[in-house]
Design a protein around this motif. Structure first.
Motif: not given
Length: 466
Positions: A108-109, A112, A116, A129
């Motif tokens: 998720e970082e 930023e 995606k 992940r």
């Protein structure tokens, strides 16, 4: 007789398998087997690469002991994991395994910094992940000194090849699993590396399967008493397994069945559209710049952990027998949920999932085992439906290969739920694919199509009709 040695290293074991052609058929012989696994070091789940390299040498010595000296050698392993070397070629930090939780929240970082959809457009790689990109960012966040001192990035099989030859190179099929290779340019993506602040200079030239890295280091020749040429197979084990498919057509789905299940089709171009991203399909590199458009499914890891939770009291064959006694058990788990990646107790995790989703909780050994197999077949069915939607066509057959193709119950369930013909085999697909790359390098086989015809007539293939 000229022998070619495949060293196939998986998450739980490794094998040395000799391959050769005799009387118009390809033949293989396992000469050495050893255990592998992750160990906790400094609160991290790690691989023992020093121990693995010693096992590689043990198996080579075994070849000499039985008087069958290989002309060439190829190594394949799992994907995404790597080492970072300093200026003296020493490994920095631990060789952390993909099942470690250091990447929690890192994906998720990254989004930023790189949205995606753009990351998928660049690389075509599915979001997991544990992908290399997130492992590197975890190091950058938590142990920046390691990246600051790094002079070379090598994936696990690249590093083992370096120990054999002294040559640093990144092999294509494994490199694509990093989510750092541009799927169209087929090289390291400068834009991604720059945006994430990762030094591009640590990455090596990307080499293709069938490429020779040269011969063994001088000291190893002296140690073994003979020399070999090191040939790159598809060093990602699934890439090697896909080579061994007996289907030479566009109407078949491939399923590499082992610790992981990898289901998909073969393409000559990447598909990086929003629909494939939303379904989480990946475009991993294959031999001859083919693309394996597939989905990673948790696979037989779940039943392996179930067996371990039962203190290895039951063989895998016995678990299948018990599962057949519980075929009326209908609860389904989402095999791809992160909770099943590395739980403390797989059986309890399965039970808790069923409780949370208001399904019947498995109590007996047979119910637990059938729940796993039924859930896997359900996931396979869903993936095939997504493939057919993306390509707007119906596939007629499924070729299951690898160790998991020996599970007759799972093959039967797959044929039943998909209503498609299932071809099971070859069992030793990864080692066979590894050897094929070596045979192709020596021009003992003309091309991949001819290699697949050779495999089809050399190894047992079982058929399951729905």
């Amino acid at each position: 007789m000229e022998y070619h040695l495949a060293i196939d290293i998986g998450a739980s074991s490794g094998r040395h398998i000799l391959g050769y052609i005799e009387d118009g058929q390809m033949k293989i012989e396992e000469v050495y087997r050893f255990e592998n696994g992750i160990k906790k070091i400094d609160d991290e789940y790690c691989w023992d690469l020093k121990g693995l390299f010693q096992e590689i040498k043990n198996g080579i010595n075994k070849c000499k002991e039985i008087g069958k000296l290989p002309k060439s050698i190829g190594i394949d392993t799992w994907a995404v994991d790597f080492v970072l070397l300093d200026k003296e070629n020493k490994v920095l930090g631990n060789t952390v395994a993909y099942r470690d939780d250091r990447t929690e929240g890192i994906m998720e970082e990254v989004f930023e910094t790189i949205p995606k959809d753009m990351l998928y457009l660049y690389t075509g790689i599915q979001f997991q992940r544990f992908n290399t990109i997130y492992q590197l960012m975890a190091i950058k966040n938590k142990k920046p000194e390691i990246l600051e001192n790094a002079k070379a990035f090598l994936m696990v099989p690249d590093y083992l090849n370096f120990l054999l030859t002294g040559v640093k190179a990144n092999e294509y099929t494994n490199a694509t699993s990093t989510q750092l290779v541009n799927s169209f340019d087929r090289t390291w993506d400068d834009k991604i590396l720059e945006q994430l602040g990762i030094d591009k200079s640590i990455f090596q030239e990307i080499k293709l399967p069938k490429t020779s890295l040269g011969n063994l280091r001088k000291e190893l020749v002296e140690e073994f008493g003979f020399d070999m040429e090191v040939i790159l197979p598809a060093t990602h084990d699934t890439g090697s397994a896909f080579i061994a498919s007996v289907c030479n057509d566009n109407d078949s789905v491939y399923l590499s069945s082992g610790t992981w299940s990898l289901m998909g089709v073969e393409n000559h171009f990447p598909i990086c559209v929003p629909q494939s991203m939303n379904y989480n399909f990946t475009n991993e590199g294959g031999i001859d710049y083919r693309f394996r458009f597939l989905k990673n499914i948790m696979g037989l890891w779940i039943i392996q952990e179930v067996r371990k939770n039962y203190d290895n009291k039951y063989s895998f064959a016995e678990l299948v027998v018990k599962a057949r006694e519980s075929e009326d058990f209908n609860s389904i788990i989402d095999v791809n949920h992160d909770r099943f990646l590395n739980p403390e107790n797989m059986i309890e995790e399965i039970k808790e999932y069923c409780r949370e989703t208001n399904q019947q909780v498995p109590e007996t050994v047979g119910q637990v085992a059938y729940c796993v197999y039924n859930s896997l077949s359900s996931s396979y069915k869903e993936s095939i439906a997504e493939l057919e939607e993306i390509f707007e066509k119906q596939y007629k057959k499924i070729n299951v290969f690898g160790g998991g193709c020996q599970n007759e119950l799972l093959n039967e369930l797959l044929a039943k739920v998909t209503q498609k013909e299932v071809l099971a085999g070859p069992v030793e697909a990864t080692a066979i694919g590894n050897i094929v790359a070596q045979l192709l390098s020596y021009e003992k086989v003309a091309n991949l199509e001819e290699a697949r015809k050779l495999i089809a007539k050399s190894f047992e293939i079982k058929t399951y009709i729905p």
